[in-house]
Motif scaffolding. Sequence first.
Motif, PDB file in Angstrom:
ATOM      1  N   TYR A 190      46.150  -0.362  60.671  1.00 40.08           N
ATOM      2  CA  TYR A 190      44.837  -0.026  60.114  1.00 40.08           C
ATOM      3  C   TYR A 190      44.908   0.167  58.594  1.00 40.08           C
ATOM      4  O   TYR A 190      44.358   1.131  58.064  1.00 40.08           O
ATOM      5  CB  TYR A 190      44.333   1.283  60.739  1.00 40.08           C
ATOM      6  N   MET A 191      45.560  -0.757  57.911  1.00 42.78           N
ATOM      7  CA  MET A 191      45.759  -0.558  56.465  1.00 42.78           C
ATOM      8  C   MET A 191      44.443  -0.483  55.695  1.00 42.78           C
ATOM      9  O   MET A 191      44.290   0.306  54.769  1.00 42.78           O
ATOM     10  CB  MET A 191      46.636  -1.670  55.886  1.00 42.78           C
ATOM     11  N   TRP A 192      43.499  -1.339  56.097  1.00 35.84           N
ATOM     12  CA  TRP A 192      42.233  -1.303  55.360  1.00 35.84           C
ATOM     13  C   TRP A 192      41.475   0.001  55.639  1.00 35.84           C
ATOM     14  O   TRP A 192      40.792   0.528  54.768  1.00 35.84           O
ATOM     15  CB  TRP A 192      41.395  -2.554  55.687  1.00 35.84           C
ATOM     16  N   VAL A 193      41.641   0.513  56.831  1.00 28.10           N
ATOM     17  CA  VAL A 193      41.000   1.791  57.157  1.00 28.10           C
ATOM     18  C   VAL A 193      41.667   2.903  56.347  1.00 28.10           C
ATOM     19  O   VAL A 193      40.997   3.802  55.824  1.00 28.10           O
ATOM     20  CB  VAL A 193      41.130   2.095  58.674  1.00 28.10           C
ATOM     21  N   GLU A 225      36.333   4.041  59.578  1.00 35.87           N
ATOM     22  CA  GLU A 225      35.929   2.953  58.698  1.00 35.87           C
ATOM     23  C   GLU A 225      34.501   3.169  58.192  1.00 35.87           C
ATOM     24  O   GLU A 225      34.210   2.974  57.022  1.00 35.87           O
ATOM     25  CB  GLU A 225      36.019   1.645  59.493  1.00 35.87           C
ATOM     26  N   ARG A 247      38.933   4.013  64.882  1.00 32.49           N
ATOM     27  CA  ARG A 247      38.887   3.059  63.772  1.00 32.49           C
ATOM     28  C   ARG A 247      37.455   2.961  63.247  1.00 32.49           C
ATOM     29  O   ARG A 247      37.217   3.024  62.044  1.00 32.49           O
ATOM     30  CB  ARG A 247      39.337   1.683  64.281  1.00 32.49           C
ATOM     31  N   GLU A 297      42.902   2.701  53.481  1.00 29.19           N
ATOM     32  CA  GLU A 297      42.401   2.714  52.099  1.00 29.19           C
ATOM     33  C   GLU A 297      41.040   3.393  52.011  1.00 29.19           C
ATOM     34  O   GLU A 297      40.743   4.115  51.054  1.00 29.19           O
ATOM     35  CB  GLU A 297      42.335   1.283  51.564  1.00 29.19           C
ATOM     36  N   ILE A 298      40.222   3.176  53.051  1.00 31.01           N
ATOM     37  CA  ILE A 298      38.884   3.800  53.053  1.00 31.01           C
ATOM     38  C   ILE A 298      39.020   5.329  53.134  1.00 31.01           C
ATOM     39  O   ILE A 298      38.369   6.062  52.393  1.00 31.01           O
ATOM     40  CB  ILE A 298      38.051   3.253  54.241  1.00 31.01           C
ATOM     41  N   LYS A 314      40.330   6.862  49.954  1.00 26.86           N
ATOM     42  CA  LYS A 314      39.292   6.986  48.922  1.00 26.86           C
ATOM     43  C   LYS A 314      38.449   8.236  49.195  1.00 26.86           C
ATOM     44  O   LYS A 314      38.120   8.995  48.277  1.00 26.86           O
ATOM     45  CB  LYS A 314      38.417   5.726  48.930  1.00 26.86           C
TER      46      LYS A 314
END
Lengths: 322, 447
Positions: B127-130, B97, B93, B132-133, B136
């Motif tokens: 790990y949804m926010w990860v 991240e 993670r 997205e990273i 990108k």
Amino acid sequence: MVKVIIDDIEVEVEPGTTILNAARKIGGDVVPPAMCYYSKLQGSGGKCRTCLVEVAAGSTADPRPMPKLVASCSTPVMDGMIVKNKTSERVYDNRAAVTEFLLINHPLDCPICDQAGECHLQDLGFEHGKEGTRYEEKRRTFDPIDIGDKIKLHMNRCILCYRCVYVANQLTDKRVHGIMHRGDHAEISTYIEQAIDNDFSGNVIDVCPVGALTDKTFRFKSRVWFLKPMEASCECTKCAGKAVVWMFGDEIYRVTGRKDKYGEIEDIDGKTAWICNECRFDKKDKSQWNIEGPRVINRHSVIAQNQYLVDERLESKKLTGK
Amino acid sequence: MGRKLLLEHIDVPGIESFEVYRKNGGYRSVEKALKTMSPQNVVEEVQASGLRGRGGAGFPTGMKWSFLAKPEGVPRYLLCNADESEPGTFKDRYLMEKIPHLLVEGMIVSSYALGCNQSYIYIRGEYMWVLEIVEKAIAEAYANGFLGKNILGSGYDLDLAIAPGGGAYICGEETALIESLEGKRGNPRIKPPFPAVKGLWGCPTVVNNVESIAAVVPIVNDGGAEYAKIGIGKSTGTKLISACGNLVKPGVYEIELGMTVEEFIYSDEWCGGIANGKKIKACVPGGSSVPILPANLITKTAEGVDRLMSYEGLAEGGFATGSMLGSGGFIVFDEDQCIVRNTWNFARFYAHESCGQCSPCREGTGWMEKVLRRLENGQGHMHDIDLLAEINKKIEGNTICPLGDAAAWPVAAAIRHFREEFEWHVTHPDEAVKRNFGIASNHMPLV
Ligand SMILES: Cc1cc2nc3c(=O)[nH]c(=O)nc-3n(C[C@H](O)[C@H](O)[C@H](O)COP(=O)(O)O)c2cc1C
Ligand code: SF4
Ligand code: SF4
Ligand code: FES
């Protein structure tokens, strides 16, 4: 062909044959029990772990023993493999452990269960079980549910062998039946208690190794050993119309597929003789069937009870009084 | 200061963006591999590096790659295992991240080496926010010609996509991951066939951990031999360790394999010692599935030799007095912590996460959890302790996938090293219930 030795008996089989099927070729008690494998269902096996065996030598090329016990239903034989089933204490111990695990959440309600007399877990329990249990915890319980108007699910008794899931997958369309959740809270269910509505859905009952899936047109009507299994056929447009009708006197109590000694539906004319729901649930009148004659039942089976063989020597003694 | 290969640029502001990453030497390995090396050369460098899989089992990555079947006209797949769900493990993670392009770069070079034109990163659902990273970063790589058709004019095409997991630990097991990617229930498959022969959609497939794939970048940049110089014995290179528990400075550290456990725990450069001036009681050095070590076996082996942070060092003594490096989830317990409570906590996790296919794991993990729950709640008996030991012996080795073993080992080791604490719970039921660990009580009701 490859040669393999199972419990000191040599057998030759096609390459790719599993240890279990090689043992079945020999027959008798070298055949490991199988609760989840079902040769007619693609992908089945490997799960229940009741068929674990010891591989004392991997092959002629690599004769090292395998460190772990292997699932005989999903391990192919190699030329020169030496397998121990009934001759291995380790196998017996671990099978006893699997039996204990399976009985944790399976009620011993044989006196009222419709599978009594035809249940492989009952056999395993008899051979490996102990009279007591070490399990002090609360067992998981479920209310029985209707899956459609002909099938009842007693999830309490389910051992999650996945056989009915494979039937639903492979024989029925628009599948709504499967396994939900994980671990010991996993359960067989239909999607929000939907009915499994398909001509062949009744076969889930035939493959269930325990009494979890029952035939609502038969359940609680009789015990199997009070009935006479007769081979019967009919003109059916959906299936081959070859079944076993279970009779009491002139009445048909239930209809099932024709199963072999491993509890699997037989092949007839090169095809697995799954029966359709109409034959199973709706044809309960003797006139709808051509009764071919009594089904041969293993003499040691509980189903053979009350179906006496006439011993001619005894008969003659009775007659002469000597 | 230890040498850093993966986290070297972690503190550079904006390193998560393509521009900054590129300015700091990013994507050099792709240029080098695609322009000057054959896929086979890359595989050879990875073999020479001695890199061992960072997902837990430590299987040599180069060897795994060499097993990949290459039938004509059949696609091959590289899957990155970013499911990371082992309690105590949170290193992947951190990497994704903070420096997502390192993973994307590693995926490109590794896919090139394996001859894959479509690769996937399977990220755990939590790990949804990860996600997205990383998404990108992938988009930036496409925009800059590092993904898609004819990468850098080399004629090599690669598409990279993310597959979010449903949040099940079992989906980290490689064959369950493949089932899940195929859109099915994440149940492990029976092996053989192995994924290298029949994996995703029946095609040859390699599944590798995030950190293993990221490590391919420095291996290609500097050469496998250079990488192999770092570390000790068969434990080459650097390793990310996620350190947590009662430490002064918990966090994710990149260590050179072979440093001493003593230095890792107590030096200020790393974990800074045990928090609140307490003494160490136990340590689980490789994620929740590995055997727990008692205080006397953490920094020294049973022979009194310094224990090293390496695959061999932590395993020294076998299961009797050693443990495993596993995934590098380093969990430290101080003298106030309760081993029974922790063992129950781990058991709860495994019972919840067992896929439920095989009877020993499905029923055994549930049974162990319930017995441990009773013991922790002051309702246990002496015979429960032996019962637990016996249940885990009957699970171990009898299941389809290693989750059964992973559930059994921690219980076996806790009883082996801390039996008296289990017995204390039986003889002091009231005290066992009333203890306060300074954390909110999460006793589950006894049902
Ligand atoms: C229950 C279970 C969960 C696992 N979870 C992960 C995981 O989250 N991440 C991971 O990389 N490997 C996990 N593994 C190991 C993988 O099956 C596989 O060995 C690994 O991804 C291979 O990568 P590596 O060779 O780069 O280490 C798990 C294994 C098991 C049995
Ligand atoms: S209901 Fe019967 S066939 Fe279906 S999984 Fe349970 S035990 Fe097996
Ligand atoms: S060991 Fe557990 S998690 Fe693995 S396949 Fe069997 S039941 Fe599923
Ligand atoms: S019959 Fe082989 S594992 Fe179930």
